[in-house]
Design a protein around this motif. Sequence first.
Motif, PDB file in Angstrom:
ATOM      1  N   LEU A 515      30.809  40.343  51.126  1.00 12.15           N
ATOM      2  CA  LEU A 515      31.901  39.509  51.614  1.00 12.15           C
ATOM      3  C   LEU A 515      32.509  38.700  50.469  1.00 12.15           C
ATOM      4  N   ASN A 516      31.644  38.090  49.694  1.00 11.69           N
ATOM      5  CA  ASN A 516      32.137  37.312  48.549  1.00 11.69           C
ATOM      6  C   ASN A 516      32.937  38.180  47.586  1.00 11.69           C
ATOM      7  N   PHE A 517      32.418  39.386  47.391  1.00 12.57           N
ATOM      8  CA  PHE A 517      33.077  40.336  46.507  1.00 12.57           C
ATOM      9  C   PHE A 517      34.492  40.658  47.012  1.00 12.57           C
ATOM     10  N   VAL A 518      34.582  40.930  48.313  1.00 11.38           N
ATOM     11  CA  VAL A 518      35.866  41.311  48.909  1.00 11.38           C
ATOM     12  C   VAL A 518      36.827  40.129  48.875  1.00 11.38           C
ATOM     13  N   VAL A 519      36.315  38.930  49.209  1.00 13.86           N
ATOM     14  CA  VAL A 519      37.158  37.731  49.214  1.00 13.86           C
ATOM     15  C   VAL A 519      37.707  37.485  47.799  1.00 13.86           C
ATOM     16  N   TYR A 520      36.847  37.680  46.812  1.00 15.66           N
ATOM     17  CA  TYR A 520      37.275  37.487  45.432  1.00 15.66           C
ATOM     18  C   TYR A 520      38.396  38.456  45.078  1.00 15.66           C
ATOM     19  N   GLN A 521      38.205  39.690  45.484  1.00 15.89           N
ATOM     20  CA  GLN A 521      39.237  40.711  45.229  1.00 15.89           C
ATOM     21  C   GLN A 521      40.560  40.344  45.869  1.00 15.89           C
ATOM     22  N   GLY A 525      42.700  39.737  43.033  1.00 17.37           N
ATOM     23  CA  GLY A 525      43.165  41.099  42.826  1.00 17.37           C
ATOM     24  C   GLY A 525      42.413  41.849  41.748  1.00 17.37           C
ATOM     25  N   CYS A 526      41.215  41.412  41.382  1.00 14.03           N
ATOM     26  CA  CYS A 526      40.413  42.160  40.419  1.00 14.03           C
ATOM     27  C   CYS A 526      38.946  42.012  40.776  1.00 14.03           C
ATOM     28  N   CYS A 527      38.094  42.793  40.079  1.00 11.26           N
ATOM     29  CA  CYS A 527      36.672  42.779  40.404  1.00 11.26           C
ATOM     30  C   CYS A 527      35.926  41.741  39.602  1.00 11.26           C
ATOM     31  N   LYS A 528      35.007  41.101  40.311  1.00 11.71           N
ATOM     32  CA  LYS A 528      34.048  40.265  39.611  1.00 11.71           C
ATOM     33  C   LYS A 528      32.946  41.190  39.126  1.00 11.71           C
ATOM     34  N   ASP A 529      32.218  40.812  38.078  1.00 14.75           N
ATOM     35  CA  ASP A 529      31.135  41.734  37.713  1.00 14.75           C
ATOM     36  C   ASP A 529      29.924  41.501  38.613  1.00 14.75           C
TER      37      ASP A 529
END
Length: 547
Positions: A515-521, A525-529
């Motif tokens: 969820l955090n990953f998707v929210v960040y995206q 608009g880019c990926c967190k590592d």
Amino acid sequence: MLGVLSCKIASINQTALSLLDKCKSMLELKQLHAVVISFGLSQDDPFISKILCFSALSNSGDIDYSYRVFSQLSTPTIFSWNTIIRGYSSSKNPIRSLFIYIKMMRLGVAPDYLTYPFLVKASARLLNQETGVSVHAHIIKTGHESDRFILNSLIHMYGSCGNIVWARKIFDSIQGKNLVSWNSMLDGYAKCGEMVFAQKVFESMSEKDVRSWSSLIDGYVKTGEYREAMAIFEKMRVVGPKANEVTMVSVLCACAHLGALEKGRMMHKYIVDCGLPLTLALQTSLVDMYAKCGAIEEALLAFHGVSKSQSDVLIWNAMIGGLATHGSVEESLKLFKEMQIVGIRPDEVTYLCLLAACAHGGLVKEAWYFFESLNRCGMTPTSEHYACMVDVLARAGQLSTAYQFIYQMPIEPTASVLGALLSGCINHRNLALAEIVGRKLIELEPNHDGRYIGLSNVYAVDKRWDDARSMREAMERRGVKKSPGFSFVEISGVLHRFIAHDKTHPESEQTYSMLNFVVYQMKFGCCKDNQERSSNDTSTEDDLLLF
DNA sequence: ATTGATGAAC
């Protein structure tokens, strides 16, 4: 000579009567009727009775034709009166049953024990308790109040009209209740949303049929307890009778609301495997289920499987609405045009679907056009239409137009009308107006948890943390229970429920990480590592917005 | 000749 002639007429009459029994359509019926009239037999009683019955009661009949024949009779028998009343009771105009009854009373014709079940049914279908009570009074006056058929139909009528107390009183008074009495009581509770009582009645039934199960399932669907509805259906498959069309319509509705695509597909297969005929109602349910589950291609497939000449406004609405919520706005509007070409008249719901499409596509001009079409077609816009129109304007950022629009509405704005304005105000950051609307909403629905949260969100966006918190406190002070929001995700046919901040699911940690990953995206608009992905860094602002 | 259930939008 005369003897031969009458013999011939008798044989023609006999032939006509037996042909009438094999009649399949109104066309055939009218042809036979014409032949008999040309032989001067039109007043012949058994023949007229059959004509009346077929045109009033058969699926392919025509009650208005039946009435025209009926009105030619000089002294109709009680059988003919009852046939017309019965025909209208299940027609589009059940009120006409009552008109016929009134006519009957004026002429001094005495109704009998078969007249009343249909009059009660007509009142039930009108959902008009006052009418039902009048009919009930006539039943008592004419001494028919202990007829079991009539009592059962009264249970159904009171239950349908929401007077479950009277339904229960009659139910309790019946000596020797039968399955229909029990089913009518059960369905009454289910219709009133009293599922605890419905369940109780269901469990104390010694004999249950497909209607008992269907009523219970549908009750759970109507109260939004979709998982319970599915559970009852699964039980029915094991220990109950074979499901029918009605059962499956409710089951598909449950799948639709749960977004349970796999389960919905299984139900589709089940319908085919059981050899249930794919009626228009079932096809509409399939279209709606696939659309609500996001499988728009399968919805279209089900929709195009119906020949346009057999279709009706409901299935077009399902498809137009499905495309609208799916974001296929152009497709949705295109289908609307096609619908009109095919000759299906749009109704109020069609326009709601179209306005929803406009809201999704930001089509303000088109929305105005559709809204005005409503009036042009002689329909009165309901509060839902106003809410949709406000939604279109508010999403497009035309907040003052929306405000003006609400101001000059001919009816009081409902909570959903103001709710649409509120979300527009928040999204377009008109927080001054948002606060006014938010306050008005709490005034309008002081027991609705979402209204406090709505205003609290306004403050949160404005970074007025103390005010935001005070709204939550105001809610608790007034004893308003806050029901947690939740959603379902179906994976391999298994439903998983997610509540905000819930950590009880066995794969909760991975879920939040994703969820955090998707929210960040979405935000950047880019990926967190991967390192950062698992860190739980929800900000105070997000917390308050989620509540 | 009788009574009881179902599809579309919020």
